[in-house]
Design a protein around this motif. Structure first.
Motif, PDB file in Angstrom:
ATOM      1  N   UNK A 146     -10.774  -4.280 -21.896  1.00 61.98           N
ATOM      2  CA  UNK A 146     -12.016  -4.981 -21.537  1.00 61.98           C
ATOM      3  C   UNK A 146     -13.082  -4.762 -22.605  1.00 61.98           C
ATOM      4  N   UNK A 147     -13.184  -3.533 -23.073  1.00 54.87           N
ATOM      5  CA  UNK A 147     -14.174  -3.212 -24.109  1.00 54.87           C
ATOM      6  C   UNK A 147     -13.856  -3.952 -25.409  1.00 54.87           C
ATOM      7  N   UNK A 148     -12.561  -4.021 -25.730  1.00 54.79           N
ATOM      8  CA  UNK A 148     -12.145  -4.723 -26.934  1.00 54.79           C
ATOM      9  C   UNK A 148     -12.453  -6.219 -26.817  1.00 54.79           C
ATOM     10  N   UNK A 149     -12.257  -6.753 -25.585  1.00 55.05           N
ATOM     11  CA  UNK A 149     -12.529  -8.165 -25.360  1.00 55.05           C
ATOM     12  C   UNK A 149     -14.021  -8.461 -25.545  1.00 55.05           C
ATOM     13  N   UNK A 150     -14.858  -7.544 -25.054  1.00 54.79           N
ATOM     14  CA  UNK A 150     -16.309  -7.709 -25.207  1.00 54.79           C
ATOM     15  C   UNK A 150     -16.676  -7.690 -26.694  1.00 54.79           C
ATOM     16  N   UNK A 175       0.815  -1.211   0.000  1.00 55.07           N
ATOM     17  CA  UNK A 175       0.000   0.000   0.000  1.00 55.07           C
ATOM     18  C   UNK A 175       0.854   1.269   0.000  1.00 55.07           C
ATOM     19  N   UNK A 176       1.982   1.215   0.653  1.00 51.72           N
ATOM     20  CA  UNK A 176       2.858   2.389   0.710  1.00 51.72           C
ATOM     21  C   UNK A 176       3.406   2.711  -0.677  1.00 51.72           C
ATOM     22  N   UNK A 177       3.823   1.697  -1.394  1.00 53.60           N
ATOM     23  CA  UNK A 177       4.357   1.898  -2.738  1.00 53.60           C
ATOM     24  C   UNK A 177       3.271   2.409  -3.691  1.00 53.60           C
ATOM     25  N   UNK A 178       2.088   1.826  -3.583  1.00 47.74           N
ATOM     26  CA  UNK A 178       0.983   2.245  -4.443  1.00 47.74           C
ATOM     27  C   UNK A 178       0.605   3.702  -4.198  1.00 47.74           C
ATOM     28  N   UNK A 179       0.738   4.135  -2.946  1.00 49.99           N
ATOM     29  CA  UNK A 179       0.355   5.509  -2.605  1.00 49.99           C
ATOM     30  C   UNK A 179       1.269   6.544  -3.257  1.00 49.99           C
ATOM     31  N   UNK A 180       2.436   6.119  -3.720  1.00 47.57           N
ATOM     32  CA  UNK A 180       3.392   7.045  -4.328  1.00 47.57           C
ATOM     33  C   UNK A 180       3.174   7.216  -5.826  1.00 47.57           C
ATOM     34  N   UNK A 181       2.272   6.430  -6.389  1.00 51.34           N
ATOM     35  CA  UNK A 181       1.941   6.563  -7.811  1.00 51.34           C
ATOM     36  C   UNK A 181       0.861   7.626  -7.934  1.00 51.34           C
ATOM     37  N   UNK A 182       1.051   8.578  -8.830  1.00 49.78           N
ATOM     38  CA  UNK A 182       0.106   9.693  -8.940  1.00 49.78           C
ATOM     39  C   UNK A 182      -1.272   9.219  -9.403  1.00 49.78           C
ATOM     40  N   UNK A 183      -2.275   9.969  -9.025  1.00 56.47           N
ATOM     41  CA  UNK A 183      -3.649   9.647  -9.403  1.00 56.47           C
ATOM     42  C   UNK A 183      -3.805   9.678 -10.925  1.00 56.47           C
ATOM     43  N   UNK A 184      -3.104  10.613 -11.550  1.00 56.66           N
ATOM     44  CA  UNK A 184      -3.191  10.734 -13.011  1.00 56.66           C
ATOM     45  C   UNK A 184      -2.668   9.480 -13.688  1.00 56.66           C
ATOM     46  N   UNK A 185      -1.576   8.941 -13.177  1.00 53.86           N
ATOM     47  CA  UNK A 185      -0.996   7.728 -13.767  1.00 53.86           C
ATOM     48  C   UNK A 185      -1.900   6.537 -13.523  1.00 53.86           C
ATOM     49  N   UNK A 186      -2.491   6.451 -12.337  1.00 56.39           N
ATOM     50  CA  UNK A 186      -3.427   5.361 -12.036  1.00 56.39           C
ATOM     51  C   UNK A 186      -4.640   5.431 -12.954  1.00 56.39           C
ATOM     52  N   UNK A 187      -5.108   6.653 -13.189  1.00 51.98           N
ATOM     53  CA  UNK A 187      -6.269   6.844 -14.075  1.00 51.98           C
ATOM     54  C   UNK A 187      -5.932   6.425 -15.499  1.00 51.98           C
ATOM     55  N   UNK A 188      -4.712   6.756 -15.936  1.00 49.03           N
ATOM     56  CA  UNK A 188      -4.273   6.391 -17.284  1.00 49.03           C
ATOM     57  C   UNK A 188      -4.252   4.872 -17.437  1.00 49.03           C
ATOM     58  N   UNK A 189      -3.713   4.179 -16.436  1.00 53.13           N
ATOM     59  CA  UNK A 189      -3.671   2.718 -16.482  1.00 53.13           C
ATOM     60  C   UNK A 189      -5.085   2.146 -16.509  1.00 53.13           C
ATOM     61  N   UNK A 190      -5.977   2.722 -15.723  1.00 54.43           N
ATOM     62  CA  UNK A 190      -7.356   2.236 -15.696  1.00 54.43           C
ATOM     63  C   UNK A 190      -8.027   2.422 -17.052  1.00 54.43           C
ATOM     64  N   UNK A 191      -7.653   3.502 -17.735  1.00 58.72           N
ATOM     65  CA  UNK A 191      -8.186   3.753 -19.076  1.00 58.72           C
ATOM     66  C   UNK A 191      -7.758   2.638 -20.022  1.00 58.72           C
ATOM     67  N   UNK A 192      -6.493   2.218 -19.903  1.00 58.82           N
ATOM     68  CA  UNK A 192      -5.989   1.125 -20.734  1.00 58.82           C
ATOM     69  C   UNK A 192      -6.710  -0.177 -20.412  1.00 58.82           C
ATOM     70  N   UNK A 193      -6.897  -0.435 -19.126  1.00 55.91           N
ATOM     71  CA  UNK A 193      -7.577  -1.662 -18.700  1.00 55.91           C
ATOM     72  C   UNK A 193      -9.009  -1.685 -19.235  1.00 55.91           C
ATOM     73  N   UNK A 194      -9.689  -0.550 -19.149  1.00 62.51           N
ATOM     74  CA  UNK A 194     -11.070  -0.453 -19.641  1.00 62.51           C
ATOM     75  C   UNK A 194     -11.119  -0.651 -21.152  1.00 62.51           C
TER      76      UNK A 194
END
Length: 211
Positions: A192-196, A170-189
């Protein structure tokens, strides 16, 4: 009556003298200083108003009590910092925040107080850990931001990052910026959409073959 008054004066003087001796014996260098001050206060308060008026060094008692209060405050500040340092958990999401709070409290102490913080050396360990976490976080952020959605390895690249992140605390994850996390989530989504869409295409092809 005169005899009674004389006897009363002697008794009052003796009672006051006993307390005066207790006050005179107060020494901050003594290990029992705080207990001795309390004892002197209790003895003084037990006197009558007349007897109290005969205690010539009462002011010294109030000075000693003030010093006791200062010692208590000093010890409370030191104890607080020790507890703040002990609270720092280098795997928790609040690691960096808790470390900053503990350091701020520590550096607000006097040099004499700092010397009494028994776990101050933990700062070295925690800060070294924080630096290592920041390096890891910077590396993973670089991997995420460099992912090319048009690349043939897009899905593999995202999967590789997700695998790496699964090993983060959790400590390591907290050091990743929200913007970068959002970008990764965009890729994951997007994956997922492509898989559907792919699943629907396969299903449609199966239906057409059956028909």
């Amino acid at each position: 009556v005169s005899n009674y008054a004389s006897i009363e004066l002697v008794e009052n003087t003796v009672a006051a003298h006993v307390v005066e001796q207790l006050i005179t014996g107060l020494s901050e260098s003594s290990s029992s200083f705080i207990a001795d001050v309390t004892k002197a206060r209790v003895a003084y308060d037990a006197l009558t108003a007349t007897q109290q008026s005969l205690v010539s060094n009462y002011a010294a008692l109030t000075v000693a009590e003030q010093r006791v209060a200062e010692i208590a405050q000093n010890e409370a500040e030191i104890t607080n910092v020790i507890q703040l340092i002990a609270k720092v958990n280098d795997t928790a999401a609040t690691f960096q925040t808790d470390l900053s709070i503990a350091e701020a409290a520590f550096y607000a102490l006097t040099d004499e107080q700092k010397a009494q913080v028994t776990n101050a050396n933990d700062f070295t360990t925690h800060n070294a850990m924080l630096v290592s976490y920041q390096i890891v976080a910077t590396n993973i952020e670089s991997q995420i931001t460099s992912i090319d959605t048009a690349s043939l390895t897009f899905i593999d690249d995202v999967t590789a990052v997700q695998t790496s992140l699964s090993a983060f605390n959790e400590a390591q994850l907290s050091l990743i910026t929200s913007a970068t996390k959002s970008l990764l989530q965009t890729y994951v989504d997007e994956i997922a959409q492509q898989q559907v869409a792919d699943d629907r295409k396969v299903a449609q092809e199966v239906i057409e073959e059956i028909a």
